[in-house]
Structure formats: structure tokens, C-alpha cells
Scaffold this active site. Structure first.
Site, short mmCIF file in Angstrom:
data_model
loop_
_atom_site.label_atom_id
_atom_site.label_comp_id
_atom_site.label_asym_id
_atom_site.label_seq_id
_atom_site.Cartn_x
_atom_site.Cartn_y
_atom_site.Cartn_z
N HIS A 1 0.89 -1.08 0.14
CA HIS A 1 0.04 0.07 0.20
C HIS A 1 0.91 1.27 0.02
O HIS A 1 1.66 1.32 -0.85
CB HIS A 1 -0.89 -0.08 1.07
N HIS B 1 -2.08 -2.15 -10.15
CA HIS B 1 -3.23 -1.54 -9.21
C HIS B 1 -4.32 -2.40 -9.28
O HIS B 1 -4.45 -3.24 -10.14
CB HIS B 1 -3.68 -0.23 -9.87
N ASP C 1 2.27 5.61 -6.89
CA ASP C 1 3.62 6.01 -5.90
C ASP C 1 4.92 5.95 -6.78
O ASP C 1 5.91 6.26 -6.30
CB ASP C 1 3.60 4.40 -5.17
N1 COA Z 1 5.42 -6.26 -9.96
C1 COA Z 1 5.59 -7.45 -10.72
N2 COA Z 1 4.37 -8.31 -11.01
C2 COA Z 1 3.34 -7.70 -10.48
C3 COA Z 1 2.99 -6.54 -9.78
C4 COA Z 1 4.26 -5.97 -9.66
N3 COA Z 1 4.34 -4.61 -8.96
N4 COA Z 1 1.81 -6.37 -9.58
C5 COA Z 1 1.06 -7.25 -9.95
N5 COA Z 1 2.12 -8.40 -10.45
C6 COA Z 1 1.57 -9.71 -11.02
C7 COA Z 1 1.33 -10.45 -9.91
O1 COA Z 1 2.66 -11.11 -9.43
C8 COA Z 1 0.27 -11.54 -10.55
O2 COA Z 1 1.06 -12.42 -11.66
P1 COA Z 1 0.56 -13.81 -11.61
O3 COA Z 1 -0.66 -13.82 -12.16
O4 COA Z 1 1.73 -14.43 -12.61
O5 COA Z 1 0.66 -14.38 -10.14
C9 COA Z 1 -0.29 -10.60 -11.40
O6 COA Z 1 0.31 -9.37 -11.67
C10 COA Z 1 -1.74 -10.15 -10.81
O7 COA Z 1 -1.17 -9.39 -9.61
P2 COA Z 1 -2.11 -9.36 -8.40
O8 COA Z 1 -1.19 -9.54 -7.20
O9 COA Z 1 -3.28 -10.74 -8.49
O10 COA Z 1 -2.96 -8.13 -8.33
P3 COA Z 1 -3.72 -7.56 -7.10
O11 COA Z 1 -4.89 -6.66 -7.69
O12 COA Z 1 -3.79 -8.36 -5.93
O13 COA Z 1 -2.19 -6.62 -6.62
C11 COA Z 1 -1.02 -4.52 -6.28
C12 COA Z 1 -2.36 -5.12 -6.72
C13 COA Z 1 -1.22 -3.13 -5.96
C14 COA Z 1 -1.16 -5.02 -4.49
C15 COA Z 1 -0.05 -5.35 -6.84
O14 COA Z 1 -0.06 -4.60 -8.17
C16 COA Z 1 1.55 -5.11 -6.16
O15 COA Z 1 1.76 -5.50 -5.23
N6 COA Z 1 2.14 -3.78 -6.57
C17 COA Z 1 3.22 -3.45 -5.93
C18 COA Z 1 3.15 -2.59 -4.72
C19 COA Z 1 2.42 -1.26 -5.09
O16 COA Z 1 2.95 -0.76 -5.83
N7 COA Z 1 1.54 -1.04 -4.21
C20 COA Z 1 1.01 0.47 -4.44
C21 COA Z 1 -0.35 0.17 -4.91
S1 COA Z 1 -1.35 1.82 -5.32
#
Ligand code: COA
Length: 375
Positions: A221, A260, A311
């Protein structure tokens, strides 16, 4: 065991309640605060106008805005007992923990009572979070108690003045102001939902905000902006960045500041803060980091179809504004307190205890085993 219900990992796609504060639209990749496009707010509004809008539902008139700025300025100082508590927090503490503790401590010194006016604690925390953090920071850095009344008109100016001990460069001030506008609200994100859940038990204002800070602290987050900066700083040039990102993706590592839960092709806030990051990079000694950021963006899009969220380029915009990385997530708190507070009040106005159900995956009912029979 009861019949298996639809599983919704991380509550993705679940509509968890009504809200009139913010529209975060996946289809149009758009973001509205109380009906106003975030692009218009970031272009024309100051953070104070946006805080007023989020809390009170409409834009302030000129006189209301002047009075609001003045009343926020009047609320910047901290009670002596809170200063003493901040002095006792270790110099090594996480800045997010300082804010969480400061918020909790203020809740004991100026507790919410049935007579507290509805917006008072929100405004008090907007005004005083920077004071708490920088009082603690300078006390431990230089051993002296700083003056919290800088005379700066805006919260962005106050933050940078408290950080640097002098009036900020206007471009840095406005960049921070814009980022505070962009960070102020984002519907039912993890921290806001936490705040609403706490509010739904009819708990007090400060408890809700402490919970929000705790949720925001995590790297999935709010903590992502600091980790994005740490990553960018690891690379010496564009080739190094490309290789480093490809290696990390190969190892299935997350690249912080990308992806996201709601948006699918772009984050409408990212374009705005990227513009600021690029603008400030031109006058920065390590402006090449902007190109490294763009390289990471390209590789992430080519390889994973993932785009930068707010971010990622906020990290660079802050860095080029000479803000040290450990302040990045606390700045998010200083802005999101507006959105959290608006949601807390909205939850209270039409409250229903938030208490979902879980999908049980444990064992069937078992017979009691006496200790002598457990083998
Ligand atoms: N880097 C690498 N791979 C990523 C990624 C990232 N930042 N964000 C998502 N993915 C990948 C996941 O590993 C997953 O791959 P898979 O299908 O092979 O397992 C796929 O994309 C879907 O991701 P998922 O984790 O299911 O999406 P989510 O909706 O649960 O997560 C976030 C959303 C924001 C938590 C996720 O994108 C993330 O962890 N981002 C990095 C942290 C971040 O920037 N947070 C600020 C959010 S505003």
C-alpha cells in the site's frame, strides 16, 4: 462444513458499501473526488481546498478557504505533553510509527467527546501531523525543539519548511501540494476500509486513524513509494535498469510502484505526478534517474503489461524535490488523513457494523481428545 461460497481473494471486485466521496472508475480509468476530476483538482486546487471538499462535500468559497487556512495554521502547535512523548520515541523508530504513536497520544490528551465538532479532529490532525513528525525528527537529529509556527500559508509549505528549516523553493512546494491532492483520497483502499471498519464499531476518531496508518505502512500500500525509490537508486544507467528489472521479473519479484487493484491500463494520477518528476529532474544533479524510471516503465509494460501507479513517479518527484526517502510514506499520511476522515464521518452518518463472514477451510467437527489419548 457449509457449502463452498464464492471466494473473493483480497475482496477483489467486491462492492463493500456505498460512498459519495470518490469515484475510482476501472472502465474509464478515471478518478473523481466529490464529482471533480483529479486532473482539474491537481491543476487548479491546493491541498486545503481538496481537504475541505472531501470533508465538507463542496469546494470552499474564497472566504471559507482563507478562514480554513487560518484555522489550520492556528492548530499546528502541539501540547507540551505530546512533545515530551515524541522526545521519548527512539531516534531509530519508523516515521510511520511516530505518526501512529503521535496520533494515539493526541487522542489521550485531546480525546474525542460528544461535544467535539464533527470536523475538528480531522482538521487538527491535518494541521498537526507535520508538526509531530518534524518535531520528533529535529529533536533527535539536532537535540533541539523546533518552532512549529513557520508562518507558511499552505500545508505543503509548512511541511517543507519544517523539513528544511527555511521557506521552500516554490516549484518544490507546488509539486508537494499537487502530490498531496493526488494522495488525498482513493475510495475503499486497504487503509480507508480499515478506518471505516474501526468507525463501524462506533470507536473513536483517533483509533480509526491509527488503524489507517497501520494499514498504509505496508509495502503493498503506501510503503510502495519508498521501495520504488530504493529500487530506482540501485541502477546506474538505463541498460543496468533494464537488466535489473528483467532479472527481478524472472525471479518473480514484485516491482514496487507498479500495478493496481482497480485500474487495468493506467493510473490517472501517475501522468500528473510524472509530469512533475520530469520537470524537476531538469534542475537536479541526478536527473538521469528520471530516464531510469522511464526505462523501468517501458520494461514493465512490455513484459508484464503493468503500468506505474501513483507511488512510482511520486518517489522521483519527491526525490528531485530533495525530500529524503524515509519521509515519503509519512507524506502520504499527511494527505490521506483528509480522505480517511471523510470516510470515517460518512460511515458514522449511516452506520452498520462491518462484519463479513469467512469461508471456513478447517477440519470437520471433532470429538474431544483427553490428553492421555493423544499419543
Ligand atoms: N510487479 C511484478 N508483478 C506484479 C506486480 C508488480 N508490481 N503487480 C502485479 N504483478 C503480477 C502478480 O505477480 C500477478 O502475477 P501472476 O498472475 O503471474 O501471479 C499478477 O500481476 C496479478 O497481480 P495481483 O497480485 O493478483 O494483483 P492485485 O490486484 O492483488 O495487486 C497490487 C495489486 C497493487 C497489490 C500489486 O500490483 C502490487 O503488489 N504492486 C506493487 C506494490 C504497489 O505498488 N503498491 C501500491 C499500490 S497503489
Amino acid at each position: 462444513m457449509t457449502e463452498t461460497k464464492k471466494k473473493t481473494g483480497g475482496l477483489a471486485g467486491v462492492t463493500a458499501g456505498d460512498s459519495s466521496i470518490c469515484l475510482c472508475s476501472a472502465e474509464e480509468e478515471n478518478l473523481l473526488y466529490r464529482g471533480y476530476a483529479v486532473q482539474d483538482l491537481a491543476t487548479h486546487a491546493s491541498f486545503e481546498e481538496v481537504a475541505w471538499l472531501l470533508l465538507r462535500g463542496d469546494l470552499p468559497k474564497a472566504e471559507e478557504l482563507n478562514n480554513y487556512r487560518q484555522s489550520l495554521n492556528d492548530m499546528r502547535d502541539l501540547p507540551p505533553s505530546l512533545k515530551m512523548i515524541l522526545e521519548k520515541i527512539p531516534a531509530t523508530a519508523s516515521m510511520m510509527d511516530v505518526l501512529r504513536t503521535g496520533c494515539s497520544a493526541l487522542g489521550t490528551i485531546e480525546p474525542e467527546t460528544p461535544d467535539t465538532p464533527p470536523f475538528h479532529i480531522a482538521d487538527r490532525l491535518i494541521a498537526s501531523f507535520p508538526s509531530m513528525l518534524f518535531y520528533w525528527h529535529h529533536y533527535h537529529l539536532n537535540g533541539h525543539a523546533i518552532n512549529l509556527n513557520t508562518g507558511e500559508e499552505t500545508l505543503a509549505g509548512q511541511i517543507l519548511h519544517l523539513m528544511e528549516g527555511k521557506s521552500p523553493v516554490e516549484a518544490y512546494r507546488r509539486c508537494l501540494d499537487v502530490s498531496l491532492v493526488l494522495y488525498a483520497e482513493h475510495e475503499f483502499n486497504a487503509s480507508t476500509f480499515t478506518v471505516r471498519t474501526i468507525a463501524s464499531t462506533l470507536s473513536d476518531f483517533y483509533s480509526g486513524i491509527c488503524g489507517g496508518i497501520g494499514a498504509l505502512r505496508g509495502p503493498l500500500h503506501g510503503g510502495a513509494n519508498e521501495q520504488a525509490m530504493d529500487l530506482i537508486l540501485k541502477f546506474k544507467n538505463n541498460d543496468d535498469a533494464e537488466k535489473g528489472i528483467l532479472d527481478r521479473l524472472e525471479q518473480k519479484k514484485l516491482i514496487m510502484g507498479f500495478g493496481h487493484r482497480i485500474y487495468t491500463t493506467s493510473d490517472p494520477r501517475s501522468t500528473i505526478i510524472k509530469w512533475w518528476a520530469e520537470k524537476l529532474s531538469h534542475n537536479s544533479a541526478d536527473g538521469y534517474l528520471f530516464n531510469i524510471g522511464e526505462t523501468i516503465e517501458r520494461v514493465m509494460w512490455d513484459k508484464k503489461s503493468l503500468f506505474p501507479n501513483l507511488d512510482f513517479y511520486s518517489a522521483l518527484a519527491y526525490h528531485f524535490s530533495q525530500i529524503p526517502t524515509p519521509f515519503f510514506t509519512p507524506l502520504f499520511v499527511m494527505s490521506r488523513i483528509a480522505g480517511w476522515s471523510a470516510h470515517l464521518l460518512e460511515q458514522r452518518a449511516n452506520n452498520k457494523l462491518i462484519r463479513p463472514v469467512s469461508h471456513y477451510t478447517g477440519p470437520e467437527k471433532r470429538n474431544w481428545l483427553y490428553i492421555s489419548d493423544r499419543g
